[in-house]
Design a protein around this motif. Structure first.
Motif, PDB file in Angstrom:
ATOM      1  N   LEU A 146      -3.662  -7.940   6.728  1.00 20.72           N
ATOM      2  CA  LEU A 146      -4.615  -6.833   6.875  1.00 20.72           C
ATOM      3  C   LEU A 146      -4.341  -6.030   8.148  1.00 20.72           C
ATOM      4  CD1 LEU A 146      -7.869  -8.637   5.685  1.00 20.72           C
ATOM      5  CD2 LEU A 146      -6.462  -6.993   4.396  1.00 20.72           C
ATOM      6  N   ALA A 147      -3.992  -6.710   9.217  1.00 23.20           N
ATOM      7  CA  ALA A 147      -3.653  -6.021  10.472  1.00 23.20           C
ATOM      8  C   ALA A 147      -2.401  -5.168  10.284  1.00 23.20           C
ATOM      9  CB  ALA A 147      -3.459  -7.039  11.593  1.00 23.20           C
ATOM     10  N   HIS A 148      -1.431  -5.671   9.528  1.00 25.16           N
ATOM     11  CA  HIS A 148      -0.202  -4.925   9.256  1.00 25.16           C
ATOM     12  C   HIS A 148      -0.514  -3.640   8.475  1.00 25.16           C
ATOM     13  CE1 HIS A 148       4.061  -4.265   8.573  1.00 25.16           C
ATOM     14  NE2 HIS A 148       3.812  -4.157   7.272  1.00 25.16           N
ATOM     15  N   LEU A 149      -1.375  -3.745   7.475  1.00 25.80           N
ATOM     16  CA  LEU A 149      -1.780  -2.560   6.713  1.00 25.80           C
ATOM     17  C   LEU A 149      -2.484  -1.552   7.611  1.00 25.80           C
ATOM     18  CD1 LEU A 149      -3.129  -4.052   3.357  1.00 25.80           C
ATOM     19  CD2 LEU A 149      -0.948  -2.877   3.742  1.00 25.80           C
ATOM     20  N   HIS A 150      -3.398  -2.041   8.431  1.00 27.00           N
ATOM     21  CA  HIS A 150      -4.147  -1.175   9.343  1.00 27.00           C
ATOM     22  C   HIS A 150      -3.194  -0.438  10.278  1.00 27.00           C
ATOM     23  CE1 HIS A 150      -6.784  -0.055  12.682  1.00 27.00           C
ATOM     24  NE2 HIS A 150      -7.793  -0.125  11.815  1.00 27.00           N
ATOM     25  N   ALA A 151      -2.275  -1.175  10.877  1.00 24.59           N
ATOM     26  CA  ALA A 151      -1.317  -0.564  11.812  1.00 24.59           C
ATOM     27  C   ALA A 151      -0.409   0.432  11.098  1.00 24.59           C
ATOM     28  CB  ALA A 151      -0.489  -1.656  12.491  1.00 24.59           C
ATOM     29  N   GLY A 152       0.016   0.093   9.887  1.00 25.76           N
ATOM     30  CA  GLY A 152       0.887   0.990   9.139  1.00 25.76           C
ATOM     31  C   GLY A 152       0.214   2.295   8.777  1.00 25.76           C
ATOM     32  N   VAL A 153      -1.015   2.223   8.298  1.00 26.05           N
ATOM     33  CA  VAL A 153      -1.747   3.439   7.948  1.00 26.05           C
ATOM     34  C   VAL A 153      -2.043   4.259   9.196  1.00 26.05           C
ATOM     35  CG1 VAL A 153      -3.913   4.345   6.984  1.00 26.05           C
ATOM     36  CG2 VAL A 153      -2.688   2.503   5.811  1.00 26.05           C
ATOM     37  N   THR A 154      -2.405   3.599  10.277  1.00 33.50           N
ATOM     38  CA  THR A 154      -2.644   4.306  11.536  1.00 33.50           C
ATOM     39  C   THR A 154      -1.391   5.055  11.979  1.00 33.50           C
ATOM     40  OG1 THR A 154      -4.340   2.713  12.203  1.00 33.50           O
ATOM     41  CG2 THR A 154      -3.324   4.015  13.957  1.00 33.50           C
ATOM     42  N   ALA A 155      -0.230   4.416  11.869  1.00 32.32           N
ATOM     43  CA  ALA A 155       1.033   5.054  12.258  1.00 32.32           C
ATOM     44  C   ALA A 155       1.322   6.284  11.390  1.00 32.32           C
ATOM     45  CB  ALA A 155       2.177   4.052  12.161  1.00 32.32           C
ATOM     46  N   VAL A 156       1.048   6.196  10.096  1.00 31.41           N
ATOM     47  CA  VAL A 156       1.257   7.338   9.200  1.00 31.41           C
ATOM     48  C   VAL A 156       0.338   8.485   9.605  1.00 31.41           C
ATOM     49  CG1 VAL A 156       0.965   8.158   6.817  1.00 31.41           C
ATOM     50  CG2 VAL A 156       2.106   5.966   7.256  1.00 31.41           C
ATOM     51  N   ILE A 157      -0.910   8.186   9.889  1.00 32.59           N
ATOM     52  CA  ILE A 157      -1.871   9.220  10.298  1.00 32.59           C
ATOM     53  C   ILE A 157      -1.426   9.866  11.607  1.00 32.59           C
ATOM     54  CG2 ILE A 157      -4.249   9.649  11.058  1.00 32.59           C
ATOM     55  CD1 ILE A 157      -5.073   7.402   9.052  1.00 32.59           C
ATOM     56  N   GLN A 192       5.747   3.290   1.528  1.00 35.65           N
ATOM     57  CA  GLN A 192       4.998   2.101   1.159  1.00 35.65           C
ATOM     58  C   GLN A 192       4.930   1.166   2.365  1.00 35.65           C
ATOM     59  OE1 GLN A 192       5.910   1.797  -3.534  1.00 35.65           O
ATOM     60  NE2 GLN A 192       7.443   0.838  -2.274  1.00 35.65           N
ATOM     61  N   ILE A 193       3.802   0.499   2.499  1.00 35.91           N
ATOM     62  CA  ILE A 193       3.602  -0.487   3.561  1.00 35.91           C
ATOM     63  C   ILE A 193       3.469  -1.842   2.878  1.00 35.91           C
ATOM     64  CG2 ILE A 193       2.166  -1.198   5.514  1.00 35.91           C
ATOM     65  CD1 ILE A 193       1.063   1.798   5.403  1.00 35.91           C
ATOM     66  N   THR A 242       0.845  -1.189   0.000  1.00 33.54           N
ATOM     67  CA  THR A 242       0.000   0.000   0.000  1.00 33.54           C
ATOM     68  C   THR A 242       0.882   1.240   0.000  1.00 33.54           C
ATOM     69  OG1 THR A 242      -1.920  -1.013   1.047  1.00 33.54           O
ATOM     70  CG2 THR A 242      -1.624   1.341   1.416  1.00 33.54           C
ATOM     71  N   GLY A 243       0.646   2.116  -0.960  1.00 33.70           N
ATOM     72  CA  GLY A 243       1.400   3.360  -1.022  1.00 33.70           C
ATOM     73  C   GLY A 243       0.701   4.457  -0.260  1.00 33.70           C
ATOM     74  N   TRP A 244       1.497   5.369   0.303  1.00 34.52           N
ATOM     75  CA  TRP A 244       0.942   6.536   0.989  1.00 34.52           C
ATOM     76  C   TRP A 244       1.794   7.765   0.657  1.00 34.52           C
ATOM     77  CZ3 TRP A 244       4.114   9.039   4.456  1.00 34.52           C
ATOM     78  CH2 TRP A 244       5.191   8.310   4.984  1.00 34.52           C
ATOM     79  N   GLY A 245       1.119   8.910   0.637  1.00 26.86           N
ATOM     80  CA  GLY A 245       1.807  10.170   0.378  1.00 26.86           C
ATOM     81  C   GLY A 245       1.117  11.289   1.125  1.00 26.86           C
ATOM     82  N   VAL A 246       1.915  12.155   1.725  1.00 28.73           N
ATOM     83  CA  VAL A 246       1.389  13.277   2.497  1.00 28.73           C
ATOM     84  C   VAL A 246       1.892  14.570   1.874  1.00 28.73           C
ATOM     85  CG1 VAL A 246       1.220  14.344   4.787  1.00 28.73           C
ATOM     86  CG2 VAL A 246       1.459  11.849   4.599  1.00 28.73           C
ATOM     87  N   ILE A 247       0.956  15.468   1.586  1.00 26.28           N
ATOM     88  CA  ILE A 247       1.298  16.771   1.020  1.00 26.28           C
ATOM     89  C   ILE A 247       0.638  17.880   1.841  1.00 26.28           C
ATOM     90  CG2 ILE A 247       1.578  15.860  -1.318  1.00 26.28           C
ATOM     91  CD1 ILE A 247      -1.181  17.212  -1.964  1.00 26.28           C
ATOM     92  N   ARG A 248       1.164  19.073   1.660  1.00 27.10           N
ATOM     93  CA  ARG A 248       0.537  20.274   2.229  1.00 27.10           C
ATOM     94  C   ARG A 248       0.006  21.102   1.064  1.00 27.10           C
ATOM     95  NH1 ARG A 248       1.158  22.497   7.002  1.00 27.10           N
ATOM     96  NH2 ARG A 248       3.123  21.406   7.381  1.00 27.10           N
TER      97      ARG A 248
END
Length: 156
Positions: free
Chosen positions: A45-56, A32-33, A13-19
């Motif tokens: 699925l738990a790994h993805l959930h935890a990874g996205v939560t950590a990014v947030i 990427q997670i 799963t890719g993630w990107g944060v912009i302003r």
């Protein structure tokens, strides 16, 4: 406004944060997670959930955007993608992050001007819109493109 873009996938799963400040965009972070293909589905699925939560939690975005699921020719692949997407959306919901969904075609059109753009064209435009950005991989690039699309669409 800080925006989190997500490109869900069971394998990576890719993630990107912009302003976004008016029409000005700046890169904050991307990554990427990846999940272990040998692990049971529930662990992936738990790994993805935890990874996205950590990014947030690390970047505290104001809103998020996720690429819509597309239907593959292989129903099993579509189902796995949908499960990964559900895990990612659940992480956003658990952090009370409002999320909008965008089709891959809309994302490509928003960045390149055509919904049939190739990945290389999208990545080239990312480098124009976010000068100096170092992209963690193709999934992270897709996620940054989703975030930029969200920024361009404006407030809800």
């Amino acid at each position: 406004m800080i925006i989190l873009g997500l490109d869900p996938s069971l394998s990576c799963t890719g993630w990107g944060v912009i302003r976004a400040e008016g029409s000005r965009l700046s890169h904050i972070a991307n990554g990427q997670i990846a999940t272990d293909a040998r692990a049971p589905m529930e662990q992936r699925l738990a790994h993805l959930h935890a990874g996205v939560t950590a990014v947030i939690e690390a970047h505290r975005p104001d809103r998020g955007a996720v690429e819509e699921v597309f239907v593959n020719k292989n129903p099993q692949s579509t189902l796995k993608l949908a499960q990964a997407r559900g895990s990612v959306l659940a992480a956003c919901g658990g952090c009370r992050l409002p999320v909008r969904e965008h089709s891959a075609r809309l994302v490509k059109k928003a960045l390149v001007g055509t919904g049939a753009a190739e990945k290389a064209q999208v990545q080239a435009m990312l480098r124009v819109l976010l000068p100096g950005v170092v992209i963690a991989g193709s999934d992270a690039a897709d996620a940054l493109a989703v975030a930029i699309t969200e920024a361009n669409l404006g407030p809800r």
